[in-house]
Design an enzyme around this catalytic site. Structure first.
Site, PDB file in Angstrom:
ATOM      1  N   ASP A  85      -9.393   4.176  -4.217  1.00  0.00           N
ATOM      2  CA  ASP A  85     -10.209   3.041  -3.763  1.00  0.00           C
ATOM      3  C   ASP A  85     -11.603   2.990  -4.379  1.00  0.00           C
ATOM      4  O   ASP A  85     -12.249   4.021  -4.579  1.00  0.00           O
ATOM      5  CB  ASP A  85     -10.399   3.113  -2.238  1.00  0.00           C
ATOM      6  N   ASP A 116       0.830  -1.214   0.000  1.00  0.00           N
ATOM      7  CA  ASP A 116       0.000   0.000   0.000  1.00  0.00           C
ATOM      8  C   ASP A 116       0.869   1.271   0.000  1.00  0.00           C
ATOM      9  O   ASP A 116       2.095   1.186  -0.017  1.00  0.00           O
ATOM     10  CB  ASP A 116      -0.930  -0.045   1.225  1.00  0.00           C
TER      11      ASP A 116
END
Ligand SMILES: *[C@@H]1O[C@H](CO)[C@@H](O)[C@H](O)[C@H]1NC(C)=O
Ligand SMILES: *[C@@H]1O[C@H](CO)[C@@H](O)[C@H](O)[C@H]1NC(C)=O
Ligand SMILES: *[C@@H]1O[C@H](CO)[C@@H](O)[C@H](O)[C@H]1NC(C)=O
Ligand SMILES: *[C@@H]1O[C@H](CO)[C@@H](O)[C@H](O)[C@H]1NC(C)=O
Ligand SMILES: *[C@@H]1O[C@H](CO)[C@@H](O)[C@H](O)[C@H]1NC(C)=O
Ligand SMILES: *[C@@H]1O[C@H](CO)[C@@H](O)[C@H](O)[C@H]1NC(C)=O
Ligand SMILES: *[C@@H]1O[C@H](CO)[C@@H](O)[C@H](O)[C@H]1NC(C)=O
Ligand SMILES: *[C@@H]1O[C@H](CO)[C@@H](O)[C@H](O)[C@H]1NC(C)=O
Length: 661
Positions: free
Chosen positions: A229, A162
């Site tokens: 996202d 991430d």
């Protein structure tokens, strides 16, 4: 095969050459032999956020097996954020939070491996992981090798990496969408560390699309997130698709665009919406990672959602051996639908028609929009219908926000018509359902005869044409077809033609430089090689600024013409992705009295941070039928006439127009 770490592009290149690589093989990719087809699995984040624990993972992993999802191809079970203790151990390693994972991470790996599942672990290429609030949890930045070694020693098979708290030098911005340097260095460091473990670990780059990773991530990861996202709201699907549009060609075996984890089964979409979501993720060859609670003490996935996730046909498109991502073909903006398609192995094509409207209706796929004229067999997956010999168009019902997903077999290319699909009465052969991409009297019809007939005179619309003595084909100019009509072509001929081929009129191109600036619109010179094919563009299109040109029609057919709009749009919705971001911009094209609005996707194929034009000089094209054309003089105005009513006052930038007269 495992390669030495820090391999260079050159060594990869020579390897592929040695292996007799094809042009595709020459493209740069992480050569760890993994993800030859897109990875499939389950991940805790979409449902459990950063609060996973051992019982949750056990229960869902067992459900992957018990519900038959493993059998369908779902393999990796990944525990996302929230698994660590905030601080490193005295030895400097990351470790699991024992309150959440009392048996520990190695035991979790064993639990998954005993069930034949892959163990996916999560870390972050920043100083902290993606956790809000205290205490902060250490990230992997500058600890890449020790962390990769730790994960390997626990039996990890996949690492999702991430991007939170990435810019250590500048304190702790949770999400830096405009860092001073590219994320590439951080991701390359972890990629090399993973390779150095000599354990095959699939590496998933998750930098949310910052710095256009399609341009660099294939060299470091097996997949890379291309957007911010996914969110639990239907609009997220079109936002992500609009961002995927310019980059689908970067995908291939071992290197996939990650459209983010699935929301199927989370009860945030309707069933037709889930079908759209799953269909498009599958055919664009995204990793298919279930983000739903399959089973825990409160939730179990619905049978309807499970049926979607287990649809063997849709999964087979994702896992197809050809490995080519479907691409955006056509958007009918006001009509509210769009078409995506791509090739499959075995000469098949997969096509998706998405109903963007809030109502159920029937929609038609014109096969020429996906490069085809006829399909010997069409399988309509969600309607569960199979139809033979589909000529030119396929029409089917579709729910609000649903998708018609088609697998087409035994196809012929657009604009070619088989004599066997015509009807012959005496000397007259009639081809119907002849597709017109534009309304024009300048199509060319080419008739073929087999075997070569003796001297033949052929007539179309009473005008006779003579087949040359030596020829088997006869080309006839100035044929009229109308866009959207069921056109017919009738031929009077002593022997019926065996085939008919239609050549549409070529586009005439009008560069933005030939347009006059109106109001606040401005001319922008572009860097060498950009704003193709013009080298400059017109910006600041809005209700207060447009571009105008008077065109004398070179033909006498009025009505609807196919226009190819060359545009630039790199207005990426990073920070508005949670709310109103669409990754689109509107443009309007007014021809005389008729205004046509188009909503164009992104066009950027280079870094929005560091490339010369910041992706705003990469041209995209958008085909649209524009009405209002008349004989003689036509006033054409390109702008964003309704900008004040939309989200963004500004239109996309304008490079030029091609018109099929
Ligand atoms: C379900 O509840 C039981 C009893 O409280 C608990 O032991 C178990 O861990 C829970 N399972 C999950 C998946 O939450
Ligand atoms: C974790 O590290 C931080 C910063 O170094 C320190 O302030 C804190 O006391 C540590 N927490 C524990 C539980 O050791
Ligand atoms: C995991 O969370 C569930 C739901 O909150 C809870 O029932 C269960 O006891 C937890 N298990 C562990 C090991 O913390
Ligand atoms: C990558 O690793 C090298 C060697 O450890 C280090 O010097 C460099 O700063 C790292 N780059 C980034 C961007 O973290
Ligand atoms: C197109 O026209 C032909 C001839 O008029 C007719 O037979 C055929 O059914 C029509 N097809 C469609 C799809 O409308
Ligand atoms: C357009 O230009 C006018 C005059 O310079 C200015 O007042 C107006 O704010 C501008 N409009 C836009 C949308 O930029
Ligand atoms: C008509 O088509 C021919 C080729 O098929 C082309 O050369 C010519 O430019 C076209 N005319 C118009 C007005 O588009
Ligand atoms: C495009 O136009 C439509 C219709 O006016 C509007 O709803 C939408 O918000 C506009 N999109 C943008 C990005 O402004």
């Amino acid at each position: 095969m495992l390669l030495p770490l820090r391999q260079t592009f050159l060594s990869l290149l020579s390897l592929y050459l040695f292996a007799g690589g094809t042009a595709k093989g020459l493209e740069r990719r992480l050569n760890n032999g993994l993800a030859i087809t897109p990875p499939m699995g389950w991940n805790s984040y979409n449902h459990y956020s950063c609060s996973p624990n051992e019982s949750i993972i056990h229960s869902n992993a067992q459900a992957v097996v018990d519900l038959g999802l493993q059998q369908s191809g779902y393999h990796f079970v990944t525990v996302d954020c929230g698994w660590t203790l905030p601080n490193r151990t005295a030895e400097g390693t990351l470790t699991w939070n024992p309150a959440r994972f009392p048996s520990g991470y190695p035991a979790l790996g064993d639990f998954l491996h005993e069930r034949g599942l892959g163990f996916g672990v999560y870390s972050d290429g920043g100083v902290q992981m993606c956790m809000t609030g205290e205490p902060a949890q250490a990230g992997s930045l500058f600890h890449e090798q020790i962390d990769a070694d730790t994960f390997a020693s626990w039996g990890a098979d996949l690492l999702k990496y991430d991007n939170c708290y990435s810019d250590a030098a500048q304190g702790y911005p949770d999400a830096a969408y405009d860092p001073d340097i590219s994320p590439l260095g951080r991701y390359a460091n972890m990629s090399n560390a993973v390779l150095a473990t000599h354990r095959p670990i699939l590496f998933q780059v998750c930098d949310w699309g910052v710095d256009f990773p399609s341009a660099w991530a294939p060299g470091v990861g097996n997949s890379w997130r291309i957007t911010n996202d996914i969110i639990p709201s239907y609009r997220t699907i079109s936002r992500i698709l609009n961002q995927a549009v310019p980059q689908t060609s970067f995908a291939g075996p071992g290197r996939w665009l990650d459209l983010d984890m699935l929301e199927v089964g989370n009860n945030v979409f309707t069933i037709p919406e889930e079908q759209t979501h799953f269909s498009l993720w599958a055919i664009i060859k995204s990793p298919l990672v279930i983000g739903a609670a399959l089973k825990d003490n409160y939730t179990s996935i619905s049978q309807a959602s499970l049926d979607i996730l287990k649809n063997a046909d849709v999964i087979s498109y994702n896992q197809d051996s050809l490995g080519v991502a479907a691409s955006f073909r056509r958007r009918w903006t006001e009509e509210g639908y769009e078409v995506w398609a791509g090739p499959l192995s075995g000469g098949r094509t997969v096509a998706a028609v998405i109903n963007l409207k809030d109502e159920a209706r029937t929609l038609t796929l014109d096969l020429p929009d996906v490069g085809l004229q006829k399909a010997g067999l069409v399988r309509d997956i969600w309607n569960e219908v199979t139809v033979k010999n589909v000529l030119t168009s396929y029409t089917a019902p579709v729910e609000s926000h649903g998708t018609i997903l088609l697998e087409l077999w035994d196809t012929t290319v657009a604009d070619s018509y088989d004599g066997r699909d015509s009807t012959t009465m005496r000397q007259t052969t009639t081809f119907s359902q002849v597709y017109g991409i534009t309304s024009s009297s300048n199509y060319t019809a080419t008739l073929s005869f087999e075997p070569q007939p003796k001297a033949a005179t052929v007539a179309i619309g009473n005008i006779p044409y003579t087949l040359p003595a030596s020829g088997k084909t006869l080309s006839i100019p100035h044929i009229t077809l109308r866009a959207g009509d069921n056109n017919t072509i009738s031929i009077d001929s002593p022997v019926p033609p065996t085939s008919l081929r239609i050549t549409p009129p070529p586009p005439s191109f009008y560069p933005s430089t030939s347009f006059a600036l109106v109001g606040n619109a401005s001319h922008v010179e572009c860097y060498t090689g950009l704003c193709q094919p013009v080298g400059s563009k017109i910006s600041n299109l809005s209700p207060a600024g447009s571009a105008s040109l008077s065109i004398t029609a070179p033909s006498s057919t009025s009505g609807r013409k196919l226009v190819e709009v060359y545009f630039c749009n790199n207005d990426i919705a990073f920070s508005t992705s949670w709310t109103t971001g669409t990754n689109t911009r509107n443009m309007t094209i007014r021809v005389n009295d008729v205004t046509t609005r188009i909503e164009v996707p992104l066009s950027g194929r280079s870094s929005e941070l560091f490339s010369p034009g910041l992706g705003w000089q990469d041209t995209g094209t958008f085909e649209v039928l524009v009405d209002g054309w008349v004989e003689g003089e036509n006033v054409v105005v390109v702008g964003n006439a309704y900008g004040g009513e939309g989200l963004v006052n500004w239109g996309a930038d304008f490079v030029g127009l091609g018109v099929r007269w």
